[in-house]
Enzyme design. Structure first.
Site, PDB file in Angstrom:
ATOM      1  N   HIS A 190       0.816  -1.208   0.000  1.00 27.98           N
ATOM      2  CA  HIS A 190       0.000   0.000   0.000  1.00 27.98           C
ATOM      3  C   HIS A 190       0.855   1.265   0.000  1.00 27.98           C
ATOM      4  CE1 HIS A 190      -3.646   2.349   1.333  1.00 27.98           C
ATOM      5  NE2 HIS A 190      -2.701   3.135   1.817  1.00 27.98           N
ATOM      6  N   GLU A 191       1.817   1.316   0.911  1.00 25.39           N
ATOM      7  CA  GLU A 191       2.622   2.536   1.027  1.00 25.39           C
ATOM      8  C   GLU A 191       3.541   2.720  -0.187  1.00 25.39           C
ATOM      9  OE1 GLU A 191       1.726   4.609   3.049  1.00 25.39           O
ATOM     10  OE2 GLU A 191       0.617   3.382   4.492  1.00 25.39           O
ATOM     11  N   HIS A 194       1.709   4.532  -2.844  1.00 23.41           N
ATOM     12  CA  HIS A 194       1.794   6.000  -2.753  1.00 23.41           C
ATOM     13  C   HIS A 194       3.129   6.495  -3.316  1.00 23.41           C
ATOM     14  CE1 HIS A 194      -1.904   6.496  -0.610  1.00 23.41           C
ATOM     15  NE2 HIS A 194      -1.496   5.880   0.477  1.00 23.41           N
TER      16      HIS A 194
END
Length: 279
Positions: A190-191, A194
């Site tokens: 997920h990170e 980003h």
């Protein structure tokens, strides 16, 4: 850095979707306003006008920075680091993106160990430890505070503050860690999303274009989904499609998230090409 380039032609059932009953907040990245998103899109598109080849996949070096307290809590084995790399590779391989272990360092610092986004501890740790260029992933592990699982910077942030670039992850969210329901390594997925230029799938709620994340094939969501909602859940019934809660950029359990879309990989290509490739 190995790039694949693309030449540019002229041109758990029963759980409420928004109920967060666990101890963790999935992510510390702030959702942008509509105005901020539009400005960021315009800026990137302007840069891309001068880019002759877009990076359609790459092998990205990963530099791990393992931060423990002075008792040694939070230490990570090479096996754990390698397992996290494997999780990233499984998630990003469909888009021709791969991650390769490059280095690791270990630091014992009680303040850095519990850092939160925007704090002096984060700034000090990153300014001391970060290595490499814009196209190299710096991944920090710690027992981060605020109930967070992680946070990251966006590609466009590198130019203005390169030392702060990177991803910070709760060490116990790595594969096999102790963060229940969030210990399969997908906080990292997920990170890194980003860091590669993706927004949350629920950004902008039901009203914004493409659901607010600027990706056409991720249907709109009213807000973040937690745990593992029922299949077919639709928080924006006036918009096409059901909530994409299996997407890595939502907030569900690791066991419930397992995909990126073609549109997200296309966005990653544009973001990486504009802000990271060769920088």
């Amino acid at each position: 850095m190995m790039y694949k380039t693309l030449a540019i032609a002229a041109g758990l059932a029963g759980v409420s979707a928004n109920e967060h009953v666990g101890p963790f907040k999935r992510c510390g990245v702030r959702d942008l306003t509509h105005e901020e998103v539009e400005a960021a899109e315009a800026h990137r598109n302007g840069i891309l006008q001068g880019v002759q080849e877009r990076v359609n996949g790459a092998t990205i070096p990963v530099h791990f920075h393992v931060i423990t307290n002075t008792k040694g809590d939070g230490n990570m084995t090479q096996t754990s680091l390698d397992a996290q790399i494997d999780v990233l590779n499984a998630a990003y391989k469909p888009g021709n993106w791969q991650y390769k272990f490059s280095s690791v360092d270990y630091t014992a610092d009680n303040d850095w160990y519990v850092m939160q986004p925007g704090t002096a501890a984060e700034t000090e740790a990153k300014h001391k430890l970060r290595v490499g260029g814009a196209d190299e992933l710096n991944l920090y592990t710690a027992n981060i505070g605020g109930g967070l699982l992680g946070w990251a910077t966006f590609p466009k942030d590198y130019t203005s503050d390169p030392k702060m670039d990177g991803v910070v992850i709760l060490y116990s969210s790595f594969p096999g860690g102790s963060a229940a329901h969030y210990n399969e390594g997908d906080t990292g997925t997920h990170e890194v999303g980003h860091w590669m230029g993706l927004y949350h799938t629920f950004q902008g709620g039901c009203k914004e274009r493409f659901g607010g994340d600027m990706v056409e094939d991720t249907p709109a969501e009213a807000q973040a989904n937690y745990e593992c909602p029922q299949e077919g859940f639709d928080s924006c019934p006036d918009q096409p499609g059901n909530d994409p809660f299996h997407n890595f950029m939502d907030y569900v359990y690791d066991s419930c998230m397992y995909e990126f879309t073609d549109g997200q990989f296309a966005r990653i290509t544009e973001e990486f090409s504009a802000y990271r490739a060769g920088k």
